[in-house]
Design a protein around this motif. Sequence first.
Motif, short mmCIF file in Angstrom:
data_model
loop_
_atom_site.label_atom_id
_atom_site.label_comp_id
_atom_site.label_asym_id
_atom_site.label_seq_id
_atom_site.Cartn_x
_atom_site.Cartn_y
_atom_site.Cartn_z
N LEU B 99 0.71 -1.21 0.01
CA LEU B 99 0.02 0.11 -0.09
C LEU B 99 0.87 1.32 -0.07
O LEU B 99 0.70 2.20 -0.72
CB LEU B 99 -0.80 -0.11 1.42
CG LEU B 99 -2.15 -0.99 1.11
CD1 LEU B 99 -2.86 -0.96 2.67
CD2 LEU B 99 -3.10 -0.50 0.00
N HIS B 152 -7.19 2.47 -11.83
CA HIS B 152 -6.96 0.95 -11.38
C HIS B 152 -6.11 0.83 -10.15
O HIS B 152 -6.44 0.03 -9.08
CB HIS B 152 -6.44 0.18 -12.55
CG HIS B 152 -7.31 -0.22 -13.27
ND1 HIS B 152 -7.82 0.67 -14.39
CD2 HIS B 152 -7.89 -1.44 -13.53
CE1 HIS B 152 -8.66 0.10 -15.00
NE2 HIS B 152 -8.98 -1.12 -14.80
N ILE B 154 -5.93 3.04 -7.47
CA ILE B 154 -6.64 3.37 -6.43
C ILE B 154 -7.78 2.26 -6.14
O ILE B 154 -8.19 1.93 -4.97
CB ILE B 154 -7.49 4.76 -6.82
CG1 ILE B 154 -6.44 5.93 -6.84
CG2 ILE B 154 -8.55 5.05 -5.65
CD1 ILE B 154 -7.02 7.14 -7.40
N ILE B 155 -7.99 1.81 -7.00
CA ILE B 155 -9.03 0.41 -6.86
C ILE B 155 -8.43 -0.55 -6.02
O ILE B 155 -9.10 -1.03 -5.13
CB ILE B 155 -9.82 -0.07 -8.11
CG1 ILE B 155 -10.70 1.42 -8.67
CG2 ILE B 155 -10.81 -1.22 -8.01
CD1 ILE B 155 -11.20 0.83 -10.33
N MET B 157 -5.82 -0.45 -4.45
CA MET B 157 -5.28 -0.15 -2.84
C MET B 157 -6.73 -0.19 -2.12
O MET B 157 -6.57 -0.48 -0.93
CB MET B 157 -4.92 1.34 -3.07
CG MET B 157 -3.84 1.57 -3.51
SD MET B 157 -3.34 3.35 -3.64
CE MET B 157 -2.85 3.91 -1.78
N THR B 158 -7.94 0.01 -2.71
CA THR B 158 -9.14 -0.24 -1.76
C THR B 158 -9.37 -1.65 -1.70
O THR B 158 -9.70 -1.98 -0.18
CB THR B 158 -10.15 0.44 -2.45
OG1 THR B 158 -9.86 1.79 -3.08
CG2 THR B 158 -11.47 0.50 -1.71
N ILE B 159 -9.17 -2.49 -2.57
CA ILE B 159 -9.32 -3.93 -2.49
C ILE B 159 -8.23 -4.52 -1.36
O ILE B 159 -8.76 -5.35 -0.28
CB ILE B 159 -9.06 -4.56 -3.66
CG1 ILE B 159 -10.16 -4.18 -4.73
CG2 ILE B 159 -9.21 -6.25 -3.45
CD1 ILE B 159 -10.17 -4.82 -5.95
N THR B 161 -6.68 -2.61 0.87
CA THR B 161 -7.02 -2.18 2.45
C THR B 161 -7.93 -3.27 3.16
O THR B 161 -7.82 -3.44 4.34
CB THR B 161 -7.43 -0.58 2.24
OG1 THR B 161 -6.55 0.00 1.56
CG2 THR B 161 -7.77 -0.27 3.82
N ILE B 162 -9.21 -3.74 2.29
CA ILE B 162 -9.96 -4.41 2.90
C ILE B 162 -9.32 -5.68 3.13
O ILE B 162 -9.56 -6.25 4.39
CB ILE B 162 -11.26 -4.78 1.78
CG1 ILE B 162 -11.86 -3.25 1.71
CG2 ILE B 162 -12.16 -5.99 2.39
CD1 ILE B 162 -12.94 -3.43 0.19
N TYR B 164 -6.43 -5.99 4.15
CA TYR B 164 -5.36 -6.01 5.27
C TYR B 164 -6.39 -5.96 6.51
O TYR B 164 -5.99 -6.69 7.63
CB TYR B 164 -4.90 -4.66 5.12
CG TYR B 164 -4.10 -4.28 6.54
CD1 TYR B 164 -2.75 -4.62 6.45
CD2 TYR B 164 -4.71 -3.53 7.31
CE1 TYR B 164 -2.06 -4.29 7.76
CE2 TYR B 164 -3.93 -3.19 8.78
CZ TYR B 164 -2.67 -3.54 8.62
OH TYR B 164 -1.85 -3.28 9.74
N GLY B 183 -7.39 -10.11 -4.62
CA GLY B 183 -6.61 -8.95 -4.45
C GLY B 183 -5.19 -8.65 -5.02
O GLY B 183 -5.00 -7.90 -5.82
N TRP B 187 -3.81 -6.86 -8.31
CA TRP B 187 -2.76 -6.15 -8.16
C TRP B 187 -1.54 -6.04 -9.41
O TRP B 187 -0.84 -5.29 -9.80
CB TRP B 187 -2.07 -5.60 -7.00
CG TRP B 187 -0.82 -4.88 -6.58
CD1 TRP B 187 0.15 -4.84 -6.52
CD2 TRP B 187 -1.34 -3.66 -6.63
NE1 TRP B 187 0.76 -3.68 -6.40
CE2 TRP B 187 -0.17 -2.73 -6.54
CE3 TRP B 187 -2.46 -2.62 -6.70
CZ2 TRP B 187 0.07 -1.48 -6.37
CZ3 TRP B 187 -2.53 -1.26 -6.44
CH2 TRP B 187 -1.27 -0.76 -6.28
#
Lengths: 96, 205
Positions: B99, B152, B154-155, B157-159, B161-162, B164, B183, B187
């Motif tokens: 991240l 992509h 940003i998306i 990073m969101t996935i 983070t979830i 994590y 995820g 990436w």
Amino acid sequence: MVMEDTIKHITSYKGYLKVLIILLTLTAISVIAAWINFGAFSVGVALVIACIKSGAVLSYFMHLKFDNIVYRIMAIGVFILFAIIVGITFLDYLFR
Amino acid sequence: MSEGNHKQEEKNDDVASKMGMWIFIFTELLLFGGLFLVYAVFRVKYADEFHRAAAQLNTFIGTLNTVILLVSSMTIAMSVTAIQNYNKKLAMNMILITLVLAFTFLVNKYFEWGLKIKHHLYPSSELMFNLKHGENIFFSLYYFMTGLHALHIIIGMTILTIAYVRVRNGSIHAGHFTLLENGGLYWHLVDLIWIFLFPLLYLIT
């Protein structure tokens, strides 16, 4: 049966590190090759290196080499489809 | 017996979600593939102008971002290995490093775009309007393709983070880590697209 199914390939940390070193080396080669400038061949050189790099990412990082063969067949199918689309488009553009 | 069946079902569920992820990845590859096709056609048509426009991109930032993405791809792959080896702490740290690297990529992109915009080089600007047609197309494609790629990131990073959060609260573990695996696949896709964007936009001049 269930036992056999659940066996998964675990790539070692060292294995991933080796792949990264190969990828970084290829990136360096690609930057240096652009510097030298092979003229008309520079596009080809850059694309060949990019294809080798993507092959390494798909096989090792994305586990295609160790996963069910179905994923590999599908991935190859997608790349063939894309190659056909590119081929047909250029046939149209260059010879119309 | 019933527990065995239950396990089998869960496993099939994992296989199905991974298959779904791959099919989604293929659609993404074809989406960017279409853009690469547009690039290829105009590159053949306006070879000299693409050459001149591409020379204005900052190869150093491009190379730096390539290295960042390659390393982050390795760290997220390692987090999957860590979770398979029951090493929750390492898995969390690896996602965190990924991240941070992703954020660094975006910061670099911010400075790169920022400098261009400061020099009035952005879509619909007067400068772009007065450029030669081929150069205009090159910069439009540059903004669109790197912009879509950044989206992509940003998306992704969101996935991650979830993933994590779910590793931390224990709902992703050695027996069930499909979300982290998928995820990770997403990436790697982001990395894969950049592997082609980088030489085509920054290197081939």
